[in-house]
Scaffold this motif. Structure first.
Motif, PDB file in Angstrom:
ATOM      1  N   LEU A  33       0.932  -1.365   0.160  1.00  0.00           N
ATOM      2  CA  LEU A  33       0.539  -0.029  -0.115  1.00  0.00           C
ATOM      3  C   LEU A  33       0.690   1.314  -0.627  1.00  0.00           C
ATOM      4  O   LEU A  33       0.731   2.334  -0.401  1.00  0.00           O
ATOM      5  N   ARG A  34       1.788   1.155   0.777  1.00  0.00           N
ATOM      6  CA  ARG A  34       3.275   2.058   0.884  1.00  0.00           C
ATOM      7  C   ARG A  34       3.413   2.729  -0.579  1.00  0.00           C
ATOM      8  O   ARG A  34       3.540   3.522  -0.640  1.00  0.00           O
ATOM      9  N   LEU A  47      -8.466  -4.420   2.236  1.00  0.00           N
ATOM     10  CA  LEU A  47      -9.499  -5.132   2.402  1.00  0.00           C
ATOM     11  C   LEU A  47     -10.326  -5.001   1.036  1.00  0.00           C
ATOM     12  O   LEU A  47     -11.310  -5.812   0.151  1.00  0.00           O
ATOM     13  N   CYS A  48     -10.923  -3.872   0.445  1.00  0.00           N
ATOM     14  CA  CYS A  48     -10.710  -3.590  -0.645  1.00  0.00           C
ATOM     15  C   CYS A  48      -9.775  -3.811  -2.196  1.00  0.00           C
ATOM     16  O   CYS A  48     -10.578  -4.797  -2.715  1.00  0.00           O
ATOM     17  N   LEU A  49      -8.855  -3.808  -1.700  1.00  0.00           N
ATOM     18  CA  LEU A  49      -8.337  -4.068  -2.847  1.00  0.00           C
ATOM     19  C   LEU A  49      -8.004  -6.024  -2.561  1.00  0.00           C
ATOM     20  O   LEU A  49      -7.985  -5.995  -4.217  1.00  0.00           O
ATOM     21  N   GLU A  50      -7.679  -6.306  -1.836  1.00  0.00           N
ATOM     22  CA  GLU A  50      -8.072  -7.560  -1.984  1.00  0.00           C
ATOM     23  C   GLU A  50      -9.707  -7.963  -2.239  1.00  0.00           C
ATOM     24  O   GLU A  50      -9.250  -8.721  -3.115  1.00  0.00           O
ATOM     25  N   ALA A  61      -9.148 -11.165  -5.806  1.00  0.00           N
ATOM     26  CA  ALA A  61      -9.939 -12.052  -5.482  1.00  0.00           C
ATOM     27  C   ALA A  61     -10.970 -11.350  -6.272  1.00  0.00           C
ATOM     28  O   ALA A  61     -12.122 -11.832  -5.148  1.00  0.00           O
ATOM     29  N   PRO A  62     -11.526 -11.260  -7.120  1.00  0.00           N
ATOM     30  CA  PRO A  62     -12.610 -11.093  -7.998  1.00  0.00           C
ATOM     31  C   PRO A  62     -13.408 -11.681  -8.364  1.00  0.00           C
ATOM     32  O   PRO A  62     -14.518 -11.220  -7.659  1.00  0.00           O
ATOM     33  N   GLU A  63     -13.301 -13.260  -7.682  1.00  0.00           N
ATOM     34  CA  GLU A  63     -13.931 -13.762  -7.934  1.00  0.00           C
ATOM     35  C   GLU A  63     -15.044 -14.327  -6.438  1.00  0.00           C
ATOM     36  O   GLU A  63     -15.862 -15.391  -6.686  1.00  0.00           O
ATOM     37  N   CYS A 113     -10.817   2.252  -4.638  1.00  0.00           N
ATOM     38  CA  CYS A 113     -11.259   1.899  -3.429  1.00  0.00           C
ATOM     39  C   CYS A 113     -10.432   3.141  -1.849  1.00  0.00           C
ATOM     40  O   CYS A 113     -11.127   3.111  -1.050  1.00  0.00           O
ATOM     41  N   LEU A 114      -9.535   4.382  -2.768  1.00  0.00           N
ATOM     42  CA  LEU A 114      -9.840   5.327  -1.574  1.00  0.00           C
ATOM     43  C   LEU A 114     -10.688   6.215  -1.692  1.00  0.00           C
ATOM     44  O   LEU A 114     -10.996   6.951  -0.195  1.00  0.00           O
TER      45      LEU A 114
END
Lengths: 66, 205
Positions: free
Chosen positions: A47-48, B194-197, B202-204, B145-146
């Motif tokens: 993230l950083r 969490l959002c990126l994950e 893991a979009p499936e 996500c931001l």
């Protein structure tokens, strides 16, 4: 013995300040045994790095004109 | 640099590149997006972008390609944002920020009663950052996500991670305690990862 919730807090704080020796040892021990927290550590490093790249204007690059 | 290198390397200077309308439009769009993530005020955002472009144009620097040029313009823009943030503290609403961090328990569902990861919520391996950063689509998700983080929490996070303020400077400017500051940044990271994950890695699911 630290639990994962405490470890995530500590890993996040490590991005803000130098951890003390007495914090580092139990943290290291936990990370050696816990793949989830070790992945979490790598994720917040990610993230950083992502923020750093984003703030450099990295995304939406375009080909240089030939 | 030899003459041959000089000829083969693509060299751009800013005034010339800004005459390329497509380049300018894209650059302006990216700059504005970057500022608007951090300040809610569109007029100010546009002002800062203009100021940065004017400052950039007065330089005579040459760049080895437009990506390098863009990085340089963004560095100027970051300084403009930093100055603005230092002069005014209205960017973060303290009362809303406090409400956003009130609910300490919302990430607790990721952990069992002893504070260990629930099996399905254990963080995954994300792989090589460089390979991910090379994908344009990733940055779209990153921006989404931001914007899904609580507004003021996100602003504090961006002051830290985009502009590079020290945590102590942020705490001081917002008149909040160091430990409160750490909690806010931690929650921003929890939300973002969490959002990126979910949405990228893991979009499936």
């Amino acid at each position: 013995m630290l639990n994962c919730k405490q470890v995530t807090r500590l890993l996040s704080e490590a991005q803000e300040r130098d951890l003390q020796f007495k914090e580092k040892i139990p943290l290291k021990l936990h990370l050696m045994m816990c793949a989830g927290c070790d992945n979490f550590r790598k994720q917040i490093d990610f993230l950083r790095q992502a923020c750093y790249e984003y703030a450099k204007g990295k995304p939406k690059s375009w080909p240089d004109p030939s | 640099m030899s003459v041959a290198n000089n000829l083969s390397a693509r060299v751009d200077d800013l005034p010339q590149s800004l005459r390329d309308e497509k380049f300018l439009a894209q650059l302006h769009h990216d700059m504005l997006r970057f500022v608007e993530l951090q300040l809610q005020d569109r007029v100010t955002a546009e002002d800062l972008v203009q100021e940065a472009l004017v400052a950039a144009m007065s330089g005579q620097e040459h760049f080895s390609g437009r990506a390098a040029l863009k990085t340089w313009v963004f560095a100027i823009l970051k300084n403009k944002i930093a100055d603005y943030l230092r002069q005014r503290q209205r960017v973060v609403d303290i009362a809303s920020l406090a409400r956003e961090t009130d609910d300490e328990a919302d990430f607790d569902i990721l952990f069992d009663h002893r504070g260990f990861w629930m099996p399905e919520d254990r963080p995954d391996r994300w792989g090589d950052p460089e390979a991910v950063f090379a994908q344009q689509q990733f940055w779209t998700i990153f921006e989404i996500c931001l914007t899904q983080l609580p507004e003021n929490t996100a602003r504090v996070f961006m002051m830290r991670e985009f502009i590079g303020f020290d945590t102590s400077e942020i705490c001081q400017e917002l008149s909040i305690t160091t430990s409160n500051c750490h909690v806010i940044l931690h929650r921003a990271r929890m939300g973002l990862r969490l959002c990126l994950e979910k949405r990228w890695f893991a979009p499936e699911d």
